[in-house]
Write a protein that holds these residues in place. Sequence first.
Motif, mmCIF file in Angstrom:
data_model
loop_
_atom_site.group_PDB
_atom_site.id
_atom_site.type_symbol
_atom_site.label_atom_id
_atom_site.label_comp_id
_atom_site.label_asym_id
_atom_site.label_seq_id
_atom_site.Cartn_x
_atom_site.Cartn_y
_atom_site.Cartn_z
ATOM 1 N N CYS A 10 0.855 -1.189 0.000
ATOM 2 C CA CYS A 10 0.000 0.000 0.000
ATOM 3 C C CYS A 10 0.894 1.243 0.000
ATOM 4 N N CYS A 13 0.064 3.015 3.812
ATOM 5 C CA CYS A 13 0.392 2.380 5.089
ATOM 6 C C CYS A 13 1.425 1.278 4.942
ATOM 7 N N CYS A 41 -4.505 -0.100 0.056
ATOM 8 C CA CYS A 41 -5.182 -1.289 0.558
ATOM 9 C C CYS A 41 -6.643 -1.006 0.855
ATOM 10 N N CYS A 45 -6.758 4.679 2.980
ATOM 11 C CA CYS A 45 -5.370 4.908 2.594
ATOM 12 C C CYS A 45 -5.306 5.759 1.332
#
Length: 162
Positions: A10, A13, A41, A45
Motif C-alpha cells: 500500500c 500504510c 489497501c 489509505c
Amino acid sequence: MPEATPWRRCSACKKPIALGAVYWTCNVSTCNQKRTALCFCNVSCWEVHLPGANHREAWAVEKRAPKTPDGGVEPTSAGAGGVRRLVRSTAPPTPAPVPTTEEVLIVASRLKDYVRTRSGYNTSDRVLEPLSEIVRRIMEQAIENARRDGRMTVLDRDIPNY
Ligand SMILES: [Zn+2]
Ligand SMILES: [Zn+2]
C-alpha cells in the motif's frame, strides 16, 4: 490461495496487498504513471494521499491484484477499468464568501466632528477601521436576532445591549 505472497505494498500504510486481493487506485492519471503508480489497501489509505496531491476531483477505483506475481491486473467483476466506488471531490472546500468588506461604515467627518466637539481632539483615520469592525460584529448579531424573530427588518431592539 496465495494470500501470503504480497503483490505490492500500500502506498500509504505499506501493508502488503496480497495477490488476488482487492485494492484501490486513484482515478487521476498522474497517480497512475508506471513509475509512481499508487495503490492502496483501502479507501482510507487512498484518502491519505489527497492532501498532497491537489486533485481537483478524484475518486478511488477498485481493482483486483493479479493472482500470480507476473499476472496482469484483472478488472473486478463490474468490468474493465475497475469500479468507481467513491466519488469525492477533493477541490479545497471553497471557503464561504467571507465578508471581506473592509469597508468603513463610519462617517469620518461626523465622527471627527463629534470627537472635536466633545474633547477638542483630532481623530486619526485609522480608528475608522476598528470601529467599523465593531459595527459589523454588532450588526451580525442584530441580523441574527431579526432572523430569529422571522423579520426581514433589523430593528433597534435587535442591537445587543441597546
Ligand atoms: Zn494502506
Ligand atoms: Zn491521486
